[in-house]
Design an enzyme around this catalytic site. Structure first.
Site, PDB file in Angstrom:
ATOM      1  NE  ARG A  30      49.030  47.383  36.970  1.00  0.00           N
ATOM      2  CZ  ARG A  30      48.324  47.785  35.944  1.00  0.00           C
ATOM      3  NH1 ARG A  30      47.079  47.409  35.818  1.00  0.00           N
ATOM      4  NH2 ARG A  30      48.867  48.551  35.021  1.00  0.00           N
ATOM      5  N   PRO A  65      40.040  32.158  23.254  1.00  0.00           N
ATOM      6  CG  PRO A  65      39.747  32.319  20.955  1.00  0.00           C
ATOM      7  CD  PRO A  65      39.009  32.402  22.263  1.00  0.00           C
ATOM      8  CD  GLU A  66      43.977  32.359  28.262  1.00  0.00           C
ATOM      9  OE1 GLU A  66      45.109  32.643  28.705  1.00  0.00           O
ATOM     10  OE2 GLU A  66      43.189  31.628  28.877  1.00  0.00           O
ATOM     11  NE  ARG A 103      28.316  31.323  24.869  1.00  0.00           N
ATOM     12  CZ  ARG A 103      28.787  31.269  26.105  1.00  0.00           C
ATOM     13  NH1 ARG A 103      29.839  30.517  26.369  1.00  0.00           N
ATOM     14  NH2 ARG A 103      28.229  31.968  27.066  1.00  0.00           N
TER      15      ARG A 103
END
Ligand SMILES: [Zn+2]
Length: 273
Positions: free
Chosen positions: A154, A2-3, A113
């Site tokens: 970055r 899930p994002e 899991r």
């Protein structure tokens, strides 16, 4: 996993289905998903508390209990599903916690899991994950200038940087690939080397892709379910994710899969430069 769009969908569903309800009991079937305290502490903290708000922080669900928060991080296979009716009818092998709520409703935490985690905190910022989150793409203050500022220093590849929640909250592997295809940017390009026109295209693509995915209830790969138990629909319209070997919908060349920071990236080397 899930994002942002999936967790946003879960939160909107839970807001509709469980806000205002009270925890009457908590049945802990597998306490390994509970962090930061014992099962007894978890139980004692929740019983009698009312859910006053539900909100998303990055990829976490925050149930605001008024002076206390239950933070749920579904991680890979966690599901938070509300339902009504007798609790005994619904126990699945993967059900790890059953929250019994007022008005004969329940909230199930399922996790195949066991990578997910649930934790009680006084304030959501007490969790390192939340305190360190970068700006949220659905926040109205997430402007192209904010994005440019986050990416400015970055050096790693833009795909890897987009997936770092401390840089921008909520974007994971599926949407990073889709966003970069949408704006025609090479996933291997260094984040700090994006031009201003690329930055503007990226900003637009972030908003477009995430908003479309939220509107479709998220993406179901593996076993994601929304707060009312539905599958998402965005997997039916993905343009690159999981499509390696298939033709690009724009140029017809083959979508390729590469590995960046141990995660698969899917892209079109012709359309993304
Ligand atoms: Zn292409």
């Amino acid at each position: 996993m899930p994002e942002l769009p999936e967790v946003e969908t879960i939160c909107r569903d839970l807001l509709r289905l469980v806000r205002g309800l009270v925890f009457e009991d908590v049945r802990i079937i597998d306490r390994r998903v509970i962090r930061g305290g014992s099962g007894a502490f978890f139980h004692r903290s929740l019983v009698g508390r009312k859910i006053v708000d539900v909100r998303r922080r990055g990829k976490a669900v925050v149930l605001d209990l008024g002076g206390l928060c239950l933070v749920v991080q579904p991680m890979m296979t966690g599901q938070l599903v509300a339902r009504s009716g007798p609790a005994e009818d619904v126990l699945l092998k993967e059900t790890k916690i059953v929250f019994l709520l007022s008005k004969r409703r329940q909230l199930l935490y399922n996790d195949q899991r066991l990578f997910g985690r649930l934790q009680i905190v006084a304030r959501e910022e007490d969790l390192d994950y939340i305190r360190q989150l970068g700006p949220d793409p659905l926040d109205k203050n997430f402007t192209v200038e904010v994005l440019a500022e986050r990416l400015r220093q970055r050096r790693p590849a833009i795909k890897t940087v987009l997936m770092d929640g401390r840089c921008i909250a909520g974007i994971g592997n599926i949407y990073a690939s889709e966003i970069l295809f949408r704006c025609g940017i090479d996933p291997c390009q260094s984040a700090m080397r994006l031009s201003m026109p690329q930055m503007m295209r990226l900003h637009k693509a972030v908003l477009e892709v995430l908003c479309e995915a939220v509107a479709m209830g998220g993406t179901t790969v593996r076993n994601y379910r929304s707060g009312d138990g539905q599958s998402g629909q965005f997997q039916n319209v993905v343009r690159v994710y999981g499509r390696d070997g298939q033709p690009c919908q724009v140029c017809g060349r083959e979508i390729v899969r590469i590995v960046q920071s141990q995660r698969s990236t899917f892209y079109c080397s012709h359309c993304q430069k």
